[in-house]
Design an enzyme around this catalytic site. Sequence first.
Site, PDB file in Angstrom:
ATOM      1  CB  ALA A   1      -0.824   0.010   1.342  1.00 11.78           C
TER       2      ALA A   1
ATOM      3  N   GLY B   1       0.973  -4.919   1.254  1.00 15.47           N
ATOM      4  CA  GLY B   1      -0.250  -5.148   0.223  1.00 15.47           C
ATOM      5  C   GLY B   1       0.111  -5.894  -1.102  1.00 15.47           C
TER       6      GLY B   1
ATOM      7  CD  GLU C   1      -1.801  -7.742   3.102  1.00 16.66           C
ATOM      8  OE1 GLU C   1      -1.493  -6.515   3.070  1.00 16.66           O
ATOM      9  OE2 GLU C   1      -2.651  -7.852   4.309  1.00 16.66           O
TER      10      GLU C   1
ATOM     11  CD  GLU D   1       1.939  -5.246   5.921  1.00 19.43           C
ATOM     12  OE1 GLU D   1       2.624  -6.034   6.353  1.00 19.43           O
ATOM     13  OE2 GLU D   1       1.117  -5.431   4.964  1.00 19.43           O
TER      14      GLU D   1
HETATM   15  N1  3HC Z   1       4.603   3.458   0.046  1.00 19.56           N
HETATM   16  C1  3HC Z   1       4.988   4.768  -0.373  1.00 19.56           C
HETATM   17  N2  3HC Z   1       6.280   5.046  -0.793  1.00 19.56           N
HETATM   18  C2  3HC Z   1       6.927   3.974  -0.679  1.00 19.56           C
HETATM   19  C3  3HC Z   1       6.675   2.687  -0.357  1.00 19.56           C
HETATM   20  C4  3HC Z   1       5.323   2.474   0.056  1.00 19.56           C
HETATM   21  N3  3HC Z   1       4.837   1.227   0.469  1.00 19.56           N
HETATM   22  N4  3HC Z   1       7.660   1.939  -0.519  1.00 19.56           N
HETATM   23  C5  3HC Z   1       8.572   2.776  -1.034  1.00 19.56           C
HETATM   24  N5  3HC Z   1       8.397   3.963  -1.156  1.00 19.56           N
HETATM   25  C6  3HC Z   1       9.093   5.137  -1.757  1.00 19.56           C
HETATM   26  C7  3HC Z   1      10.175   5.628  -0.982  1.00 19.56           C
HETATM   27  O1  3HC Z   1       9.499   6.748   0.274  1.00 19.56           O
HETATM   28  C8  3HC Z   1      11.131   6.053  -1.868  1.00 19.56           C
HETATM   29  O2  3HC Z   1      10.745   7.482  -2.175  1.00 19.56           O
HETATM   30  P1  3HC Z   1      11.582   8.684  -2.750  1.00 19.56           P
HETATM   31  O3  3HC Z   1      12.247   8.067  -3.736  1.00 19.56           O
HETATM   32  O4  3HC Z   1      10.736   9.911  -2.860  1.00 19.56           O
HETATM   33  O5  3HC Z   1      12.347   8.834  -1.325  1.00 19.56           O
HETATM   34  C9  3HC Z   1      11.091   5.226  -3.066  1.00 19.56           C
HETATM   35  O6  3HC Z   1       9.774   4.698  -3.038  1.00 19.56           O
HETATM   36  C10 3HC Z   1      12.163   4.358  -3.007  1.00 19.56           C
HETATM   37  O7  3HC Z   1      12.230   3.666  -1.764  1.00 19.56           O
HETATM   38  P2  3HC Z   1      13.566   3.190  -1.135  1.00 19.56           P
HETATM   39  O8  3HC Z   1      14.449   4.440  -1.185  1.00 19.56           O
HETATM   40  O9  3HC Z   1      13.351   2.693   0.241  1.00 19.56           O
HETATM   41  O10 3HC Z   1      14.182   1.964  -2.349  1.00 19.56           O
HETATM   42  P3  3HC Z   1      14.977   0.795  -2.039  1.00 19.56           P
HETATM   43  O11 3HC Z   1      15.196   0.441  -3.333  1.00 19.56           O
HETATM   44  O12 3HC Z   1      16.082   1.133  -1.221  1.00 19.56           O
HETATM   45  O13 3HC Z   1      13.818  -0.012  -1.212  1.00 19.56           O
HETATM   46  C11 3HC Z   1      11.593  -1.260  -0.918  1.00 19.56           C
HETATM   47  C12 3HC Z   1      12.656  -0.690  -1.975  1.00 19.56           C
HETATM   48  C13 3HC Z   1      12.353  -2.528  -0.346  1.00 19.56           C
HETATM   49  C14 3HC Z   1      10.338  -1.639  -1.643  1.00 19.56           C
HETATM   50  C15 3HC Z   1      11.316  -0.428   0.405  1.00 19.56           C
HETATM   51  O14 3HC Z   1      11.243   0.678  -0.262  1.00 19.56           O
HETATM   52  C16 3HC Z   1      10.356  -0.750   1.139  1.00 19.56           C
HETATM   53  O15 3HC Z   1      10.721  -1.504   2.126  1.00 19.56           O
HETATM   54  N6  3HC Z   1       9.076  -0.163   1.183  1.00 19.56           N
HETATM   55  C17 3HC Z   1       8.204  -0.417   2.355  1.00 19.56           C
HETATM   56  C18 3HC Z   1       7.503  -1.589   2.383  1.00 19.56           C
HETATM   57  C19 3HC Z   1       6.417  -1.660   3.122  1.00 19.56           C
HETATM   58  O16 3HC Z   1       6.511  -1.348   4.294  1.00 19.56           O
HETATM   59  N7  3HC Z   1       5.247  -2.122   2.813  1.00 19.56           N
HETATM   60  C20 3HC Z   1       4.129  -2.373   3.500  1.00 19.56           C
HETATM   61  C21 3HC Z   1       3.151  -1.085   3.291  1.00 19.56           C
HETATM   62  S1  3HC Z   1       1.759  -0.965   4.352  1.00 19.56           S
HETATM   63  C22 3HC Z   1       0.806  -1.959   3.565  1.00 19.56           C
HETATM   64  O17 3HC Z   1       1.020  -2.484   2.685  1.00 19.56           O
HETATM   65  C23 3HC Z   1      -0.406  -2.191   4.377  1.00 19.56           C
HETATM   66  C24 3HC Z   1      -1.204  -3.267   3.673  1.00 19.56           C
HETATM   67  O18 3HC Z   1      -1.263  -4.491   4.528  1.00 19.56           O
HETATM   68  C25 3HC Z   1      -2.819  -2.953   3.714  1.00 19.56           C
END
Ligand code: 3HC
Length: 724
Positions: free
Chosen positions: A62, A103, A106, A126
Amino acid sequence: MSFIRTEDRDGVRVITLDNPPVNSLSFALSGELVPIVEAADKDESVKAVVFIGANGIFSAGADVNDFSTEPTPETRTIRDVIAAVERSNKIFVAAIQKNALGGGLELSLACDYRVATADTKVGLPEIKLGLLPGAGGTQRLPRLIGAQDALDMMLKGKNMKAADAKAKGILDEVVESPDALLDAALKLALRQAQGDTQKAQGDTQKAQGDTGSGKRRISKRKVELGKGITAQAAPFIVSQAHKMVPAEDAGGLAAHKLIDAVEAAFELPFEFGIAREARLFEELARSAPSFALRHVFFAERELAKIPSFEKLRMTDTPEIKKAGVIGAGTMGTGIAITFAQAGIPVHVIDSNADAVEKARQTVFGMFMYQVQKGRMTQEEAWKLGQSIQFTDDYNELADADVVIEAVFESMDVKKQVFAKLDGIVKPDGILASNTSTLDIDEMASVTKRADKFVGLHFFVPANIMPLLEIVRGKETSPQTLAIAFKLGKALRKTAVLSTNAFGFIGNRMVFDYAKAAGALAEEGISPMRIDGVAKKFGFPMGPFAMGDLSGIDVAWHIAKARPDVAKGRTDVIDRLVEMKRLGQKTMAGYFTYDKSVGKGREPIADPEIEALFAEEAKKHGIAPREVSDEEILQRLVFALINRGAYLLEEGVALRPGDIDIVYIFGYGFPPHHGGPMWYADEVGVKHVYDKVVEFGWEPAPLLKAIAEKNGTFAALKQGELVNA
Ligand code: 3HC
């Protein structure tokens, strides 16, 4: 703007998620995707559907930004997409490259099959955002891999490599290269759709292939507990899980709700479990710890964005292929191990044979430990060990791309080292100092490459602690900073930029924190109680235990070097040094230590020290007084906030978020409180300011300015810091 592309291949609808950079499944993307899934379901020419990601990634889940926006009745989320997939009678296959997180995973769990490239990592992280998997993860994963493994994976929030995910049954197929991914997914989809059609025509014959037949909705399965565990064990698994995680008010809120959601998977039919999960998710999305952790997530990603440079282009900078470290002490050895682990060969220069022998043993012990833990093979350990070379010959560093000095904290010694290095290291090599308090510009002045000079402040133990302060000297060039940030990434450190100021960001703040702790002890509060309050707040250790760990002599040297910083402190530190109570290393400091108690690391209260504080207090006319736990906490944390505000104003730290990251990653500030500056916003900057005044401290003008406007640190824009 469109986030989805579709294409039909041999009767399979390929749906490509395209929301750069990580295909986050935003409200906007979901709004576009729901009707596309519904249309595919209705279209009789479509035999199956494949989801795939553009931008070299499946999906990072998400969009974290969306959780702070209020949905409208029209808003569609990833849950709606998943519900549409669940309703459909078609076969769905997820073709996963690089990451399926949150997500993203998921969505793929709602599909019938999952194919991934070998370099893929999947996970439900998450919990790290103070959330739980809220798009079916808590209901589907236990049905797929068993509740115990699912709980473990979700509570740790750790990613799993493709091979392990296949072994667990999360993935059905793994292909070596991204080029083969779509083909493999299409073949699987067609094979299974064929089986499905046959079944639909009353043909009970099994579908071809070894991956099962036809539709396979995880939602239709029963929850498995785990290998060899009977159904009666469910309440036990749940109660054990609740016991294993921190209390709700100590950073464990999301963990407990996550366990509640998994409990619902045991107890309720799938649809009701999903509804319970959604409700718990929404509660968490609005909780203070989740707001704080989301702030930490974005603050971490902002660190390398340096506004005064047009672009800090890490991609254009040269690779660091060879490194040097001067000094084989604890710090130098830790730094060398860090380089070796990142695959960068390193020469460590030291002429003291005893120090080198000790360092060799540390390196050997460290890699052997990794082998024992099963994290690497003997061969890999041997290779890594070999990439650290000890020598006393500076000439070995002639072709080094970066050399980090980690010698004794003396300006004269450091200047000698840099003058020598300047004559030996190739002209474009970076010279760096690991000093924690000394002036970078003064060191750079003895070289002819001040533009290639930078501070790289690691934290002890350097191979474990994630924080790296990158210190920008007066003449450090943007290119050098870009290389430093790129190096930080290669070394898997969280790098924060500081200007060249005494103590940089972290240590400058910790001095005030320690001073506040000392003042409380002088008012008659026991160090044990003060440390207890800090620990209850969420710090892994209190200020006195931390002082004992870093060494009373270190604090003493700083107090002598900078009496202005130490101003207001009594002579307790001098007395401790006289008594040779230098901290954990001498088994006595503010506390005593005993080898038989917590391996010599567990602080034991010492009445002698309480008497010493009382004596010093009396000498300085400080009367004992009753102080509440609330005030103890305020004096410790508000001291950090006030100093943080000074550092922002002086431009030492770029953003409030940078300070938060330093304090979380370097000093154990509880992440669920978001760091000191975020915490100030949480309790109210005005309240912090009033207390700072009440405690008789000099408030930072920036703190005052924000308090007067009833504002927040989060709302500060870069330009507004100046003259605030
Ligand atoms: N939402 C919004 N922005 C996100 C994002 C997300 N889930 N994941 C990454 N981004 C953005 C970062 O903020 C960054 O933005 P910027 O360039 O403007 O600074 C850009 O994407 C690149 O991210 P990274 O610098 O972290 O790039 P990496 O290549 O080092 O890592 C990644 C990539 C492994 C995908 C890492 O970004 C990551 O771990 N992301 C988060 C994953 C996460 O926590 N997902 C769960 C989200 S909550 C969810 O899904 C709820 C659901 O259950 C309903």
